[in-house]
Design a protein around this motif. Sequence first.
Motif, PDB file in Angstrom:
ATOM      1  N   ALA A  24       0.817  -1.213   0.000  1.00  0.00           N
ATOM      2  CA  ALA A  24       0.000   0.000   0.000  1.00  0.00           C
ATOM      3  C   ALA A  24       0.853   1.266   0.000  1.00  0.00           C
ATOM      4  N   ASP A  25       2.023   1.191   0.630  1.00  0.00           N
ATOM      5  CA  ASP A  25       2.899   2.358   0.778  1.00  0.00           C
ATOM      6  C   ASP A  25       4.327   1.895   0.492  1.00  0.00           C
ATOM      7  N   GLN A  26       4.875   2.319  -0.641  1.00  0.00           N
ATOM      8  CA  GLN A  26       6.193   1.844  -1.039  1.00  0.00           C
ATOM      9  C   GLN A  26       7.291   2.300  -0.085  1.00  0.00           C
ATOM     10  N   ASP A  27       7.205   3.500   0.471  1.00  0.00           N
ATOM     11  CA  ASP A  27       8.218   3.964   1.412  1.00  0.00           C
ATOM     12  C   ASP A  27       8.207   3.126   2.688  1.00  0.00           C
ATOM     13  N   ARG A  28       7.023   2.857   3.221  1.00  0.00           N
ATOM     14  CA  ARG A  28       6.904   2.031   4.432  1.00  0.00           C
ATOM     15  C   ARG A  28       7.428   0.626   4.148  1.00  0.00           C
ATOM     16  N   ALA A  29       7.080   0.074   2.980  1.00  0.00           N
ATOM     17  CA  ALA A  29       7.541  -1.266   2.620  1.00  0.00           C
ATOM     18  C   ALA A  29       9.057  -1.300   2.467  1.00  0.00           C
ATOM     19  N   LEU A  30       9.608  -0.288   1.818  1.00  0.00           N
ATOM     20  CA  LEU A  30      11.056  -0.223   1.636  1.00  0.00           C
ATOM     21  C   LEU A  30      11.757  -0.178   2.991  1.00  0.00           C
ATOM     22  N   ASP A  31      11.236   0.600   3.915  1.00  0.00           N
ATOM     23  CA  ASP A  31      11.809   0.676   5.250  1.00  0.00           C
ATOM     24  C   ASP A  31      11.759  -0.682   5.947  1.00  0.00           C
ATOM     25  N   PHE A  32      10.654  -1.407   5.804  1.00  0.00           N
ATOM     26  CA  PHE A  32      10.519  -2.724   6.431  1.00  0.00           C
ATOM     27  C   PHE A  32      11.513  -3.728   5.836  1.00  0.00           C
ATOM     28  N   TYR A  33      11.532  -3.826   4.513  1.00  0.00           N
ATOM     29  CA  TYR A  33      12.372  -4.841   3.870  1.00  0.00           C
ATOM     30  C   TYR A  33      13.862  -4.550   4.053  1.00  0.00           C
ATOM     31  N   VAL A  34      14.255  -3.279   4.019  1.00  0.00           N
ATOM     32  CA  VAL A  34      15.666  -2.923   4.184  1.00  0.00           C
ATOM     33  C   VAL A  34      16.004  -2.767   5.670  1.00  0.00           C
ATOM     34  N   GLY A  35      15.221  -1.972   6.383  1.00  0.00           N
ATOM     35  CA  GLY A  35      15.531  -1.672   7.777  1.00  0.00           C
ATOM     36  C   GLY A  35      15.259  -2.798   8.743  1.00  0.00           C
ATOM     37  N   ASP A  44      15.362   1.735  -7.118  1.00  0.00           N
ATOM     38  CA  ASP A  44      14.286   2.637  -6.719  1.00  0.00           C
ATOM     39  C   ASP A  44      14.242   3.698  -7.814  1.00  0.00           C
ATOM     40  N   ILE A  45      13.453   3.415  -8.842  1.00  0.00           N
ATOM     41  CA  ILE A  45      13.474   4.202 -10.069  1.00  0.00           C
ATOM     42  C   ILE A  45      12.097   4.814 -10.328  1.00  0.00           C
ATOM     43  N   PRO A  46      12.018   6.140 -10.475  1.00  0.00           N
ATOM     44  CA  PRO A  46      10.737   6.769 -10.814  1.00  0.00           C
ATOM     45  C   PRO A  46      10.252   6.270 -12.182  1.00  0.00           C
ATOM     46  N   MET A  47       8.933   6.066 -12.278  1.00  0.00           N
ATOM     47  CA  MET A  47       8.352   5.584 -13.530  1.00  0.00           C
ATOM     48  C   MET A  47       7.327   6.560 -14.085  1.00  0.00           C
ATOM     49  N   TRP A  53       9.609   1.918  -9.471  1.00  0.00           N
ATOM     50  CA  TRP A  53       9.998   0.519  -9.559  1.00  0.00           C
ATOM     51  C   TRP A  53      11.028   0.295  -8.463  1.00  0.00           C
ATOM     52  N   ILE A  54      10.664  -0.496  -7.447  1.00  0.00           N
ATOM     53  CA  ILE A  54      11.530  -0.751  -6.310  1.00  0.00           C
ATOM     54  C   ILE A  54      11.818  -2.244  -6.244  1.00  0.00           C
ATOM     55  N   GLU A  55      13.093  -2.580  -6.100  1.00  0.00           N
ATOM     56  CA  GLU A  55      13.501  -3.968  -5.920  1.00  0.00           C
ATOM     57  C   GLU A  55      14.377  -4.081  -4.683  1.00  0.00           C
ATOM     58  N   VAL A  56      14.105  -5.104  -3.874  1.00  0.00           N
ATOM     59  CA  VAL A  56      14.904  -5.425  -2.703  1.00  0.00           C
ATOM     60  C   VAL A  56      15.234  -6.910  -2.758  1.00  0.00           C
ATOM     61  N   ALA A  57      16.301  -7.304  -2.061  1.00  0.00           N
ATOM     62  CA  ALA A  57      16.690  -8.710  -2.047  1.00  0.00           C
ATOM     63  C   ALA A  57      17.586  -8.989  -0.855  1.00  0.00           C
TER      64      ALA A  57
END
Length: 132
Positions: A24-35, A44-47, A53-57
Amino acid sequence: MTESSKGTKSTRITELGRVAVPVADQDRALDFYVGTLGFEKRADIPMGEGLRWIEVAPTGGAAAISLILPMEGQSPGVETGIILTSEDIDADHAALRDRGVDVDAEVKRWGDPVPPMFGFRDPDGNKFVIVQ
């Protein structure tokens, strides 16, 4: 009958590159997956029109997770079918629980050949499994 229908290699697919997980919220998700999970941010590329387009691994992992906004009519909070691998299932279960992640109450152990495993949910309720 063509060569591709005889069972010979018919595509040039070489690996599983990434899977998409709706958030629902890419910033919150990015913080969870990375942090919280300790994944690395690979993209993390603007489209355009506010899309990204955000990818984590996992560090060093081959496949990535794309954190996407849900398509029209869809919502986050899905059974992803994604199974992650841990070198120490008990330590990771305790660490994620201590970080406030919604994890299963305990590591499940059914015995060989089934590996020890537990499930967890991201902040959007997307479900994952970790196995050792």
